[in-house]
Design a protein around this motif. Structure first.
Motif, PDB file in Angstrom:
ATOM      1  N   ARG A  86       4.240 -62.859  13.747  1.00 18.55           N
ATOM      2  CA  ARG A  86       4.501 -62.200  14.834  1.00 18.55           C
ATOM      3  C   ARG A  86       3.343 -62.536  16.087  1.00 18.55           C
ATOM      4  O   ARG A  86       2.258 -61.950  16.084  1.00 18.55           O
ATOM      5  N   ASP A 142      13.012 -64.391  22.122  1.00 21.34           N
ATOM      6  CA  ASP A 142      12.094 -63.536  21.520  1.00 21.34           C
ATOM      7  C   ASP A 142      11.328 -62.215  22.239  1.00 21.34           C
ATOM      8  O   ASP A 142      11.366 -61.149  21.738  1.00 21.34           O
ATOM      9  N   ARG A 143      10.902 -62.823  23.435  1.00 19.12           N
ATOM     10  CA  ARG A 143      10.219 -61.846  24.180  1.00 19.12           C
ATOM     11  C   ARG A 143      11.199 -60.741  24.480  1.00 19.12           C
ATOM     12  O   ARG A 143      10.696 -59.610  24.820  1.00 19.12           O
ATOM     13  N   ARG A 146      13.156 -59.075  20.686  1.00 23.95           N
ATOM     14  CA  ARG A 146      12.269 -58.646  19.523  1.00 23.95           C
ATOM     15  C   ARG A 146      11.412 -57.501  19.757  1.00 23.95           C
ATOM     16  O   ARG A 146      11.054 -57.114  21.020  1.00 23.95           O
ATOM     17  N   SER A 147      10.873 -56.945  18.712  1.00 27.81           N
ATOM     18  CA  SER A 147      10.069 -55.486  18.962  1.00 27.81           C
ATOM     19  C   SER A 147       8.674 -56.096  19.602  1.00 27.81           C
ATOM     20  O   SER A 147       8.432 -57.222  19.088  1.00 27.81           O
ATOM     21  N   GLU A 152       8.519 -57.640  26.108  1.00 26.41           N
ATOM     22  CA  GLU A 152       7.107 -57.338  25.374  1.00 26.41           C
ATOM     23  C   GLU A 152       7.169 -57.944  23.903  1.00 26.41           C
ATOM     24  O   GLU A 152       6.453 -57.765  23.067  1.00 26.41           O
ATOM     25  N   GLY A 153       8.462 -58.502  23.638  1.00 26.70           N
ATOM     26  CA  GLY A 153       8.656 -58.828  22.155  1.00 26.70           C
ATOM     27  C   GLY A 153       7.728 -59.825  21.677  1.00 26.70           C
ATOM     28  O   GLY A 153       7.249 -60.726  22.457  1.00 26.70           O
TER      29      GLY A 153
END
Length: 198
Positions: A86, A142-143, A146-147, A152-153
């Motif tokens: 990640r 993704d940004r 996602r976590s 901020e992913g």
């Protein structure tokens, strides 16, 4: 006499009208051809973008489901392997402290490409911008989703060459699009299809 002047001064034949329009630079057939050519180039741009985005999205879904929290898979000995990581930074793992800034930049790039598409008449530029758009959308997804949180992913990377940063297909699309744009610029080809020589 006045009648003759009226006839000479106001041509009403189709050929005369077409000649007049061509002199004025407003030939309807030429304008229609330019418009349809522009629409085809925009269609190519979005088709390339959708393809690049879908390929990136599907590959990341497979990586998260099958590879994350597992041992890396060697593809070409230790020279190339698939390893799920990640990445909170930019492409190739740079700038992890600026995740939000990179998210804003990616969104800005997408807006600029969409606005530029209205003046697009060049096929190579359509392909290049499509690669940029698809790659930017892939990493922006993704940004956002996602976590650890919205904007901020961490981006899913998995292509790991030896002695090089780990990256994904979206990064590859962005780099390929950028290289193509540089080459087109060196050749003097503009997005509107015109060629200039400095």
């Amino acid at each position: 006499m006045a009648e003759a002047e009226r006839i000479i001064g106001t041509p009403d034949t189709p050929d005369a009208d077409r000649d007049e329009q061509e002199r004025a630079g407003t030939d309807p057939m030429a304008a229609e051809s330019e418009g349809s050519r522009g629409k085809r180039r925009v269609a190519v741009l979005f088709a390339v973008a959708v393809f690049a985005y879908a390929l990136d999205l599907v590959s990341k879904m497979i990586v998260v489901a099958k590879l994350e929290h597992h041992e890396p898979i060697e593809i070409v000995g230790d020279w190339l392997r698939f390893e799920a990581i990640r990445n909170a930074g930019a492409a190739f793992g740079f700038g992890e402290a600026f995740t939000v800034i990179f998210t804003v930049i990616a969104a800005a790039v997408i807006v600029v490409i969409i606005r530029l598409a209205r003046k697009l008449y060049s096929l190579p530029w359509a392909i290049a911008l499509g690669l940029l758009l698809g790659g930017a959308l892939g990493n922006l997804t993704d940004r956002i989703f996602r976590s650890p949180g919205v904007f901020e992913g961490a981006v899913v990377d998995f292509i790991a060459p030896k002695h090089f940063a780990v990256f994904n297909l979206a990064d590859s699309a962005i780099v390929c699009g950028g290289i193509l744009i540089v080459l087109l610029s060196f050749r003097g080809l503009d997005p509107d299809g015109t060629v200039h020589k400095d």
